[in-house]
Design a protein around this motif. Structure first.
Motif, mmCIF file in Angstrom:
data_model
loop_
_atom_site.group_PDB
_atom_site.id
_atom_site.type_symbol
_atom_site.label_atom_id
_atom_site.label_comp_id
_atom_site.label_asym_id
_atom_site.label_seq_id
_atom_site.Cartn_x
_atom_site.Cartn_y
_atom_site.Cartn_z
ATOM 1 N N SER A 364 0.812 -1.213 0.000
ATOM 2 C CA SER A 364 0.000 0.000 0.000
ATOM 3 C C SER A 364 0.844 1.262 0.000
ATOM 4 N N HIS A 365 2.107 1.158 0.412
ATOM 5 C CA HIS A 365 2.989 2.324 0.481
ATOM 6 C C HIS A 365 3.976 2.406 -0.684
ATOM 7 N N ALA A 366 4.223 1.281 -1.363
ATOM 8 C CA ALA A 366 5.342 1.203 -2.309
ATOM 9 C C ALA A 366 5.223 2.210 -3.449
ATOM 10 N N ALA A 367 4.104 2.207 -4.175
ATOM 11 C CA ALA A 367 3.981 3.048 -5.369
ATOM 12 C C ALA A 367 4.036 4.532 -5.027
ATOM 13 N N GLU A 368 3.339 4.939 -3.992
ATOM 14 C CA GLU A 368 3.301 6.355 -3.634
ATOM 15 C C GLU A 368 4.692 6.871 -3.289
ATOM 16 N N SER A 369 5.510 6.034 -2.666
ATOM 17 C CA SER A 369 6.843 6.474 -2.236
ATOM 18 C C SER A 369 7.787 6.719 -3.406
ATOM 19 N N ILE A 370 7.451 6.225 -4.607
ATOM 20 C CA ILE A 370 8.330 6.340 -5.771
ATOM 21 C C ILE A 370 7.987 7.551 -6.636
ATOM 22 N N ARG A 371 6.890 8.204 -6.391
ATOM 23 C CA ARG A 371 6.465 9.316 -7.251
ATOM 24 C C ARG A 371 7.535 10.397 -7.429
ATOM 25 N N PRO A 372 8.327 10.748 -6.416
ATOM 26 C CA PRO A 372 9.356 11.781 -6.633
ATOM 27 C C PRO A 372 10.461 11.371 -7.604
ATOM 28 N N TRP A 373 10.489 10.091 -7.998
ATOM 29 C CA TRP A 373 11.548 9.603 -8.873
ATOM 30 C C TRP A 373 11.108 9.592 -10.342
ATOM 31 N N ASP A 374 10.034 10.263 -10.648
ATOM 32 C CA ASP A 374 9.578 10.352 -12.031
ATOM 33 C C ASP A 374 10.620 11.097 -12.870
ATOM 34 N N TRP A 375 10.603 10.865 -14.186
ATOM 35 C CA TRP A 375 11.649 11.361 -15.075
ATOM 36 C C TRP A 375 11.708 12.878 -15.183
ATOM 37 N N GLN A 376 10.621 13.579 -14.891
ATOM 38 C CA GLN A 376 10.625 15.028 -15.067
ATOM 39 C C GLN A 376 11.746 15.699 -14.266
ATOM 40 N N GLU A 377 11.824 15.376 -12.995
ATOM 41 C CA GLU A 377 12.823 15.990 -12.131
ATOM 42 C C GLU A 377 14.230 15.568 -12.533
ATOM 43 N N ILE A 378 14.390 14.317 -12.925
ATOM 44 C CA ILE A 378 15.711 13.794 -13.293
ATOM 45 C C ILE A 378 16.267 14.550 -14.504
ATOM 46 N N VAL A 379 15.440 14.739 -15.523
ATOM 47 C CA VAL A 379 15.891 15.410 -16.739
ATOM 48 C C VAL A 379 16.267 16.865 -16.446
ATOM 49 N N SER A 380 15.520 17.509 -15.570
ATOM 50 C CA SER A 380 15.849 18.894 -15.209
ATOM 51 C C SER A 380 17.223 18.975 -14.546
ATOM 52 N N GLN A 381 17.551 17.993 -13.709
ATOM 53 C CA GLN A 381 18.870 17.966 -13.074
ATOM 54 C C GLN A 381 19.976 17.801 -14.121
ATOM 55 N N VAL A 382 19.763 16.906 -15.070
ATOM 56 C CA VAL A 382 20.773 16.665 -16.111
ATOM 57 C C VAL A 382 20.966 17.916 -16.964
ATOM 58 N N GLU A 383 19.877 18.577 -17.321
ATOM 59 C CA GLU A 383 19.980 19.815 -18.083
ATOM 60 C C GLU A 383 20.850 20.840 -17.354
ATOM 61 N N ALA A 384 20.624 20.971 -16.061
ATOM 62 C CA ALA A 384 21.386 21.948 -15.279
ATOM 63 C C ALA A 384 22.873 21.610 -15.279
ATOM 64 N N ILE A 385 23.204 20.329 -15.182
ATOM 65 C CA ILE A 385 24.606 19.904 -15.194
ATOM 66 C C ILE A 385 25.232 20.188 -16.557
ATOM 67 N N PHE A 386 24.509 19.903 -17.632
ATOM 68 C CA PHE A 386 25.020 20.189 -18.973
ATOM 69 C C PHE A 386 25.300 21.683 -19.142
ATOM 70 N N ARG A 387 24.398 22.533 -18.705
ATOM 71 C CA ARG A 387 24.586 23.971 -18.863
ATOM 72 C C ARG A 387 25.759 24.468 -18.028
ATOM 73 N N ASN A 388 25.941 23.896 -16.859
ATOM 74 C CA ASN A 388 27.085 24.269 -16.035
ATOM 75 C C ASN A 388 28.396 23.879 -16.722
ATOM 76 N N ALA A 389 28.409 22.685 -17.346
ATOM 77 C CA ALA A 389 29.609 22.243 -18.077
ATOM 78 C C ALA A 389 29.912 23.173 -19.243
ATOM 79 N N LEU A 390 28.867 23.646 -19.912
ATOM 80 C CA LEU A 390 29.060 24.589 -21.005
ATOM 81 C C LEU A 390 29.696 25.885 -20.508
ATOM 82 N N THR A 391 29.237 26.350 -19.360
ATOM 83 C CA THR A 391 29.793 27.569 -18.777
ATOM 84 C C THR A 391 31.254 27.381 -18.401
ATOM 85 N N MET A 392 31.548 26.233 -17.787
ATOM 86 C CA MET A 392 32.935 25.940 -17.414
ATOM 87 C C MET A 392 33.810 25.812 -18.657
ATOM 88 N N GLY A 393 33.243 25.181 -19.714
ATOM 89 C CA GLY A 393 34.021 24.996 -20.931
ATOM 90 C C GLY A 393 34.381 26.317 -21.585
#
Length: 396
Positions: A364-393
């Motif tokens: 009853s708890h398993a599925a609800e606990s995983i909702r924060p791991w959806d791809w939307q947030e993950i992709v936003s983090q990767v985008e931010a890292i890529f842009r930071n690398a561009l700035t450093m480059g």
């Protein structure tokens, strides 16, 4: 609960990037690296970034695809020992320098550290392109399972040299970051793996499938999903199942996946059900139709199947490492076993299955606990890292 926002409806706040992605594994190959990387790249494409995929040719019929915002460069590869369906890319520095001189990317992202990945790193340095990388596979741990444990230190030294030459390396868990930092790895950023919660969810449970498994409402379906290989510690799953059966538990064991260890598992546990290779749609039904997911692997950098099982409403029994440490609250949405103790793992399985209410509560708890791991947030983090690398480059 707020409504989920689909990526397709999001306009990028920043200019799109031209991203060259280098990988030695890609669908239809079935493994955690290929599947999660393809999901990430697909989501980046939806955010209007231009993707150039560089990978080994998978067979003689494999052809490069090209359409708006997407192109591929296919290079020669050779089969990986023990994994003949997977390829290592041949060294291709000259080819990549030539390709990127004509069609220059903003950034190079290297997902695998084989010969093709090393060539990409060298080519990017020649052209002064910023580079990011992933640490996705514990090659140094896997080596012990294939009789070449003596290679562990040289492999770690190579991986350290490789990753420390990139602007940053993405790692999936806090524990792995700590481990790699202790081994001299630098510029590490935690980016978890995502899970498709629209595909993997409890509503995929199938009574028809459970009937095929000859399971009634009192049967506890024990499930394992993934490659059937020695390094996955699958013998412990068989031991747990056989111990439960001997102690009067009404259980059935299902393996979804295939690999070189299948013959041994079938010989040791002929009563188990072997589903073979399954599509994502099939896996969604399989996960949700099970009752307890057994994951005893000690060699994963993450373990995406843990998230997929829990998103499907199936609690997980795992050792306290990799993704399990990040997502399981012991006794709430799953169970963690300490100290890599095989006997303790089996005893915990006995405890969990003693009372069906224990499993129902965790489900009853398993599925609800995983909702924060959806791809939307993950992709936003990767985008931010890529842009930071561009700035450093640009400052290099």
């Amino acid at each position: 609960m707020t409504d989920r926002i689909l990526v397709e409806n999001i306009e990028p706040e920043n200019p799109s990037m031209r991203i060259a992605v280098v990988t030695e594994t890609w669908p239809p190959e079935v493994n955690g690296v290929a599947l999660t990387l393809s999901k990430l790249i697909h989501q980046l494409s939806l955010r209007k970034h231009t993707i150039q995929l560089i990978r080994p040719r998978q067979d003689k019929f494999d052809t490069a695809s090209e359409h708006a915002g997407w192109s591929e460069i296919l290079l020669r590869g050779l089969p990986i020992p023990k994994y003949p369906e997977l390829k290592l890319g041949f060294p291709s520095k000259k080819s990549l320098v030539k390709a990127w001189s004509v069609k220059r990317p903003d950034l190079v992202h290297i997902a695998t550290e084989g010969p093709l990945g090393w060539s990409a790193l060298q080519a990017a340095r020649v052209l002064r392109l910023p580079v990011t990388s992933d640490f996705r596979t514990n090659f140094h741990s896997y080596s012990k399972h294939y009789g070449v444990g003596w290679l562990s230190k040289p492999i770690v030294a190579y991986l350290r040299k490789f990753h420390n030459r990139t602007h940053c390396t993405m790692v999936p868990t806090r524990a792995l970051k700590t481990q790699l930092q202790a081994a001299g790895f630098e510029n590490l950023h935690i980016v978890a793996r995502g899970v498709d919660t629209q595909l993997f969810h409890p509503g995929q449970r199938s009574q028809t499938l459970r009937s095929q498994w000859q399971a009634d409402e009192n049967t506890v379906i024990l499930l394992s999903v993934g490659r059937l290989a020695a390094e996955k510690n699958l013998d412990l799953i068989v031991k747990a199942f056989q111990t439960l059966a001997k102690n009067g538990r009404h259980v059935k064991l299902v393996f979804a996946g295939d690999g070189p260890y299948r013959a041994k598992l079938q010989a040791d546990c002929p009563e188990a059900i072997f589903m073979g290779m399954c599509s994502h749609a099939e896996l969604a039904h399989i996960y949700a139709s099970a009752d307890l997911f057994l994951f005893p692997s000690l060699t994963e950098t993450f373990g995406n199947v843990t998230l997929e099982a829990m998103a499907s409403g199936t609690p997980v029994l795992a050792f306290d490492c990799a993704a399990a440490t990040e997502v399981i609250e012991d006794g709430h949405n799953g169970w963690l076993v300490q100290e890599e103790d095989a006997q303790r793992y089996v005893l915990k399985a006995l405890e969990i299955t003693q009372n069906t209410a224990t499993l129902r509560t965790a489900k009853s708890h398993a599925a609800e606990s995983i909702r924060p791991w959806d791809w939307q947030e993950i992709v936003s983090q990767v985008e931010a890292i890529f842009r930071n690398a561009l700035t450093m480059g640009s400052k290099a």
